[in-house]
Design a protein around this motif. Structure first.
Motif, PDB file in Angstrom:
ATOM      1  N   PHE A 104       0.818  -1.210   0.000  1.00 45.05           N
ATOM      2  CA  PHE A 104       0.000   0.000   0.000  1.00 45.05           C
ATOM      3  C   PHE A 104       0.854   1.263   0.000  1.00 45.05           C
ATOM      4  CE2 PHE A 104       0.859  -1.372   4.302  1.00 45.05           C
ATOM      5  CZ  PHE A 104       1.283  -0.213   4.926  1.00 45.05           C
ATOM      6  N   ASN A 105       0.230   2.362  -0.373  1.00 47.97           N
ATOM      7  CA  ASN A 105       0.838   3.687  -0.278  1.00 47.97           C
ATOM      8  C   ASN A 105      -0.049   4.522   0.647  1.00 47.97           C
ATOM      9  OD1 ASN A 105       1.643   6.379  -0.587  1.00 47.97           O
ATOM     10  ND2 ASN A 105       2.245   6.082  -2.719  1.00 47.97           N
ATOM     11  N   PRO A 106       0.429   4.877   1.849  1.00 45.46           N
ATOM     12  CA  PRO A 106      -0.421   5.602   2.802  1.00 45.46           C
ATOM     13  C   PRO A 106      -1.007   6.886   2.251  1.00 45.46           C
ATOM     14  CG  PRO A 106       1.613   4.859   3.841  1.00 45.46           C
ATOM     15  CD  PRO A 106       1.772   4.614   2.372  1.00 45.46           C
ATOM     16  N   ALA A 107      -0.325   7.504   1.300  1.00 49.04           N
ATOM     17  CA  ALA A 107      -0.803   8.779   0.762  1.00 49.04           C
ATOM     18  C   ALA A 107      -2.086   8.618  -0.044  1.00 49.04           C
ATOM     19  CB  ALA A 107       0.281   9.414  -0.110  1.00 49.04           C
ATOM     20  N   ALA A 112     -10.439   4.419   6.741  1.00 50.24           N
ATOM     21  CA  ALA A 112     -10.794   3.012   6.940  1.00 50.24           C
ATOM     22  C   ALA A 112      -9.685   2.098   6.423  1.00 50.24           C
ATOM     23  CB  ALA A 112     -12.105   2.699   6.233  1.00 50.24           C
ATOM     24  N   GLU A 113      -9.090   2.467   5.297  1.00 50.65           N
ATOM     25  CA  GLU A 113      -8.002   1.659   4.741  1.00 50.65           C
ATOM     26  C   GLU A 113      -6.757   1.741   5.618  1.00 50.65           C
ATOM     27  OE1 GLU A 113      -9.065   1.990  -0.030  1.00 50.65           O
ATOM     28  OE2 GLU A 113      -7.973   3.618   0.978  1.00 50.65           O
ATOM     29  N   VAL A 114      -6.477   2.916   6.156  1.00 49.25           N
ATOM     30  CA  VAL A 114      -5.337   3.065   7.061  1.00 49.25           C
ATOM     31  C   VAL A 114      -5.513   2.177   8.287  1.00 49.25           C
ATOM     32  CG1 VAL A 114      -4.172   4.670   8.632  1.00 49.25           C
ATOM     33  CG2 VAL A 114      -4.718   5.391   6.299  1.00 49.25           C
ATOM     34  N   LYS A 115      -6.715   2.155   8.836  1.00 50.98           N
ATOM     35  CA  LYS A 115      -6.990   1.336  10.022  1.00 50.98           C
ATOM     36  C   LYS A 115      -6.792  -0.145   9.716  1.00 50.98           C
ATOM     37  CE  LYS A 115     -10.506   0.511  13.582  1.00 50.98           C
ATOM     38  NZ  LYS A 115     -11.865   0.886  14.058  1.00 50.98           N
ATOM     39  N   ALA A 116      -7.258  -0.581   8.545  1.00 54.18           N
ATOM     40  CA  ALA A 116      -7.133  -1.988   8.171  1.00 54.18           C
ATOM     41  C   ALA A 116      -5.674  -2.369   7.966  1.00 54.18           C
ATOM     42  CB  ALA A 116      -7.937  -2.256   6.904  1.00 54.18           C
ATOM     43  N   GLU A 117      -4.915  -1.516   7.295  1.00 55.40           N
ATOM     44  CA  GLU A 117      -3.503  -1.825   7.058  1.00 55.40           C
ATOM     45  C   GLU A 117      -2.704  -1.756   8.358  1.00 55.40           C
ATOM     46  OE1 GLU A 117      -2.306  -3.056   4.466  1.00 55.40           O
ATOM     47  OE2 GLU A 117      -3.954  -2.715   3.072  1.00 55.40           O
ATOM     48  N   SER A 118      -3.063  -0.855   9.257  1.00 55.37           N
ATOM     49  CA  SER A 118      -2.383  -0.768  10.547  1.00 55.37           C
ATOM     50  C   SER A 118      -2.541  -2.055  11.334  1.00 55.37           C
ATOM     51  CB  SER A 118      -2.934   0.415  11.356  1.00 55.37           C
ATOM     52  OG  SER A 118      -2.653   1.644  10.721  1.00 55.37           O
ATOM     53  N   ALA A 119      -3.709  -2.666  11.239  1.00 51.48           N
ATOM     54  CA  ALA A 119      -3.935  -3.946  11.925  1.00 51.48           C
ATOM     55  C   ALA A 119      -3.012  -5.017  11.358  1.00 51.48           C
ATOM     56  CB  ALA A 119      -5.393  -4.359  11.790  1.00 51.48           C
ATOM     57  N   LYS A 120      -2.813  -5.016  10.039  1.00 49.32           N
ATOM     58  CA  LYS A 120      -1.897  -5.978   9.424  1.00 49.32           C
ATOM     59  C   LYS A 120      -0.457  -5.743   9.878  1.00 49.32           C
ATOM     60  CE  LYS A 120      -4.659  -6.526   5.195  1.00 49.32           C
ATOM     61  NZ  LYS A 120      -4.674  -6.345   3.706  1.00 49.32           N
ATOM     62  N   LEU A 121      -0.086  -4.479   9.989  1.00 47.99           N
ATOM     63  CA  LEU A 121       1.271  -4.159  10.437  1.00 47.99           C
ATOM     64  C   LEU A 121       1.496  -4.594  11.881  1.00 47.99           C
ATOM     65  CD1 LEU A 121       1.860  -0.617   8.871  1.00 47.99           C
ATOM     66  CD2 LEU A 121       2.662  -2.836   8.048  1.00 47.99           C
ATOM     67  N   ASP A 122       0.466  -4.478  12.708  1.00 48.83           N
ATOM     68  CA  ASP A 122       0.578  -4.938  14.097  1.00 48.83           C
ATOM     69  C   ASP A 122       0.885  -6.436  14.138  1.00 48.83           C
ATOM     70  OD1 ASP A 122       0.078  -2.423  15.072  1.00 48.83           O
ATOM     71  OD2 ASP A 122      -2.053  -2.762  15.441  1.00 48.83           O
ATOM     72  N   VAL A 123       0.232  -7.180  13.276  1.00 45.11           N
ATOM     73  CA  VAL A 123       0.479  -8.618  13.207  1.00 45.11           C
ATOM     74  C   VAL A 123       1.915  -8.887  12.781  1.00 45.11           C
ATOM     75  CG1 VAL A 123      -0.143 -10.763  12.017  1.00 45.11           C
ATOM     76  CG2 VAL A 123      -1.939  -9.180  12.766  1.00 45.11           C
ATOM     77  N   ALA A 153      10.495   0.939   4.015  1.00 46.21           N
ATOM     78  CA  ALA A 153      11.745   1.592   4.405  1.00 46.21           C
ATOM     79  C   ALA A 153      11.616   2.262   5.768  1.00 46.21           C
ATOM     80  CB  ALA A 153      12.151   2.613   3.347  1.00 46.21           C
ATOM     81  N   ILE A 154      10.490   2.937   5.987  1.00 47.81           N
ATOM     82  CA  ILE A 154      10.270   3.620   7.258  1.00 47.81           C
ATOM     83  C   ILE A 154       9.791   2.656   8.330  1.00 47.81           C
ATOM     84  CG2 ILE A 154       8.820   5.323   8.446  1.00 47.81           C
ATOM     85  CD1 ILE A 154       8.935   7.057   5.970  1.00 47.81           C
ATOM     86  N   ASP A 155       8.716   1.933   8.026  1.00 49.88           N
ATOM     87  CA  ASP A 155       8.114   1.071   9.040  1.00 49.88           C
ATOM     88  C   ASP A 155       9.036  -0.092   9.405  1.00 49.88           C
ATOM     89  OD1 ASP A 155       5.518   0.647  10.536  1.00 49.88           O
ATOM     90  OD2 ASP A 155       5.733  -1.326   9.589  1.00 49.88           O
ATOM     91  N   GLY A 156       9.672  -0.683   8.416  1.00 53.98           N
ATOM     92  CA  GLY A 156      10.569  -1.806   8.691  1.00 53.98           C
ATOM     93  C   GLY A 156      11.775  -1.399   9.518  1.00 53.98           C
ATOM     94  N   SER A 157      12.329  -0.216   9.232  1.00 54.87           N
ATOM     95  CA  SER A 157      13.487   0.233  10.017  1.00 54.87           C
ATOM     96  C   SER A 157      13.077   0.665  11.420  1.00 54.87           C
ATOM     97  CB  SER A 157      14.210   1.373   9.296  1.00 54.87           C
ATOM     98  OG  SER A 157      13.388   2.505   9.128  1.00 54.87           O
ATOM     99  N   MET A 158      11.850   1.152  11.564  1.00 49.92           N
ATOM    100  CA  MET A 158      11.328   1.432  12.907  1.00 49.92           C
ATOM    101  C   MET A 158      11.240   0.145  13.715  1.00 49.92           C
ATOM    102  SD  MET A 158       8.288   4.090  11.835  1.00 49.92           S
ATOM    103  CE  MET A 158       7.311   3.704  13.275  1.00 49.92           C
ATOM    104  N   LEU A 159      10.762  -0.906  13.080  1.00 46.82           N
ATOM    105  CA  LEU A 159      10.667  -2.204  13.738  1.00 46.82           C
ATOM    106  C   LEU A 159      12.057  -2.733  14.088  1.00 46.82           C
ATOM    107  CD1 LEU A 159       9.224  -4.779  14.656  1.00 46.82           C
ATOM    108  CD2 LEU A 159       9.103  -5.486  12.250  1.00 46.82           C
ATOM    109  N   LEU A 160      13.000  -2.552  13.180  1.00 47.99           N
ATOM    110  CA  LEU A 160      14.362  -3.023  13.429  1.00 47.99           C
ATOM    111  C   LEU A 160      14.949  -2.385  14.682  1.00 47.99           C
ATOM    112  CD1 LEU A 160      16.875  -4.605  12.379  1.00 47.99           C
ATOM    113  CD2 LEU A 160      17.542  -2.483  11.210  1.00 47.99           C
ATOM    114  N   VAL A 161      14.811  -1.070  14.806  1.00 49.98           N
ATOM    115  CA  VAL A 161      15.340  -0.369  15.976  1.00 49.98           C
ATOM    116  C   VAL A 161      14.562  -0.749  17.237  1.00 49.98           C
ATOM    117  CG1 VAL A 161      15.712   1.906  17.018  1.00 49.98           C
ATOM    118  CG2 VAL A 161      16.281   1.522  14.606  1.00 49.98           C
ATOM    119  N   ASP A 162      13.279  -1.035  17.078  1.00 52.15           N
ATOM    120  CA  ASP A 162      12.459  -1.445  18.217  1.00 52.15           C
ATOM    121  C   ASP A 162      12.972  -2.754  18.823  1.00 52.15           C
ATOM    122  OD1 ASP A 162       9.678  -1.218  19.707  1.00 52.15           O
ATOM    123  OD2 ASP A 162       9.792  -3.277  18.970  1.00 52.15           O
TER     124      ASP A 162
END
Length: 399
Positions: A104-107, A112-123, A153-162
């Motif tokens: 997806f592209n957040p822009a 509703a789509e952001v909420k659905a994709e955020s749930a997938k990212l949480d998983v 690039a952003i979300d994955g590297s955030m997870l890496l540092v986490d």
């Protein structure tokens, strides 16, 4: 270019009286929020507020509020890569999960789509956290190999540092944040993260350059009354948080780039640095394309700057100030706030009592302060900059 931006000092003075006076919390302009732990005690006249202002006092028994941040010294950063061994086929399924998750592209998404994709990212995040030993090496490998500039690039590297807040992970995060497509990204988080990495000693100058070139570089601070941040202010947050010697060449390059939409911002930040390298760089600025008078303004700033005048009888001791500045570096603002309660115009005491050997500490305090990335940090940056200009110019010229 707005001529006032040619010098960061008067620009920041427009944002507040002086940082020391504003943070003293004895007088605030009407319309500003009353800080935690204080109450309005009356009304007074204030030249800096162009009329009447609120006089405030500390609530009985109220303790100074600490403004905490992680302020690791640059020399403490280790970029050593972890010794991670990946077995054949270990990352195959994980790579497929990445491809199916970051589609997806957040822009281009609605709420509703952001909420659905955020749930997938949480998983996805929970999967990595729960299988750290197996998936962390795969995540690092995927980030290194990814060239898509996608949200991964952003979300994955955030997870890496986490999951692995090592120097190597943070260095990779800086690279991925710089490569990422900022459309749809949380710009406030992006700027704040780059400022924090800069404070930790990483070279984030390319992030600052990316921000100055980004046409949509604008957001409002969520936790600070919606204060607007634009190209210039966001660049102050990023470039101001990092080692000045790393930032100077990039700022000079942008300032000399005729036609760059934010070359005036780069010049203003360059003028705020107050380092021997920035003094030399200012002499190399190509003023072609700048408004008439820019070259003269630079010349006057270098040859006859309007510096703070030291107070004849300082209210603050050198020791008090050094303790307060070290506290800022450590993330504890209590000594600083007590100091400015004692002397709201303490900048004139700083130039009267501080010594040349105190300049590096003062620079680190300025970096730590601006890395908070809010309007109060911007105001503090103005005061630190005026002190540094007075001290550094004297050390440079012997005058």
């Amino acid at each position: 270019m707005n001529i006032i931006k040619a010098s960061l000092l008067p620009l920041l003075c427009l944002l507040s009286t002086t940082a020391f006076a504003q943070d003293s919390r004895q007088v605030i302009c009407k319309g500003l929020p009353v800080p935690e732990g204080f109450v309005i005690s009356g009304e007074t006249l204030s030249d800096s507020c162009n009329g009447t202002a609120w006089a405030i006092k500390r609530k009985p028994g109220a303790q100074p509020v600490l403004d905490r941040l992680s302020a690791a010294a640059p020399e403490s950063v280790s970029l050593a890569e972890p010794n991670e061994v990946i077995a054949p086929g270990q990352c195959d399924a994980f790579q497929q999960t990445i491809r199916s998750t970051y589609t997806f592209n957040p822009a281009r998404m609605n709420d509703a789509e952001v909420k659905a994709e955020s749930a997938k990212l949480d998983v996805f995040w929970n999967q990595v956290r729960q299988s750290r030993a197996t998936l962390l090496p795969c995540l690092r490998k995927a980030l290194k190999e990814d060239t898509s500039s996608s949200f991964f690039a952003i979300d994955g590297s955030m997870l890496l540092v986490d999951v692995d807040p090592s120097g190597a992970s943070k260095a990779l995060q800086v690279r991925k944040f710089i490569d990422a497509d900022l459309d749809g990204a949380d710009l406030e988080y992006w700027v704040a993260t780059m400022a924090r990495r800069g404070l930790e000693g990483f070279d984030t100058s390319a992030a600052g350059a990316k921000w100055l070139s980004y046409r949509k570089a604008k957001y409002n601070l969520k936790m600070h009354g919606g204060f607007p941040v634009d190209n210039f202010i966001g660049a102050v947050f990023i470039f101001g948080s990092m080692d000045e010697d790393l930032a100077t060449p990039v700022l000079l390059r942008i300032a000399n780039q005729v036609g760059h939409p934010q070359r005036d911002s780069a010049l203003a930040i360059l003028m705020s640095q107050a380092t021997p390298a920035s003094f030399r760089a200012l002499k190399q600025v190509n003023t072609t394309g700048f408004p008439a008078g820019t070259a003269q303004s630079i010349h006057e700033q270098l040859e006859n700057p309007k510096l703070l005048k030291p107070r004849a009888n300082p209210k603050l001791t050198r020791e008090e100030q050094l303790i307060a500045f070290q506290g800022i570096i450590n993330g504890d603002y209590s000594a600083f706030r007590e100091m400015v309660m004692k002397a709201p115009d303490g900048e004139v005491d700083a130039v009267a009592t501080l010594r040349p050997e105190d300049i590096p500490l003062l620079r680190r305090a300025r970096r730590a302060s601006i890395s908070r990335c809010n309007q109060h940090a911007l105001s503090d940056y103005g005061s630190f900059t005026k002190i540094l200009w007075a001290l550094a110019w004297k050390a440079e010229t012997g005058k």
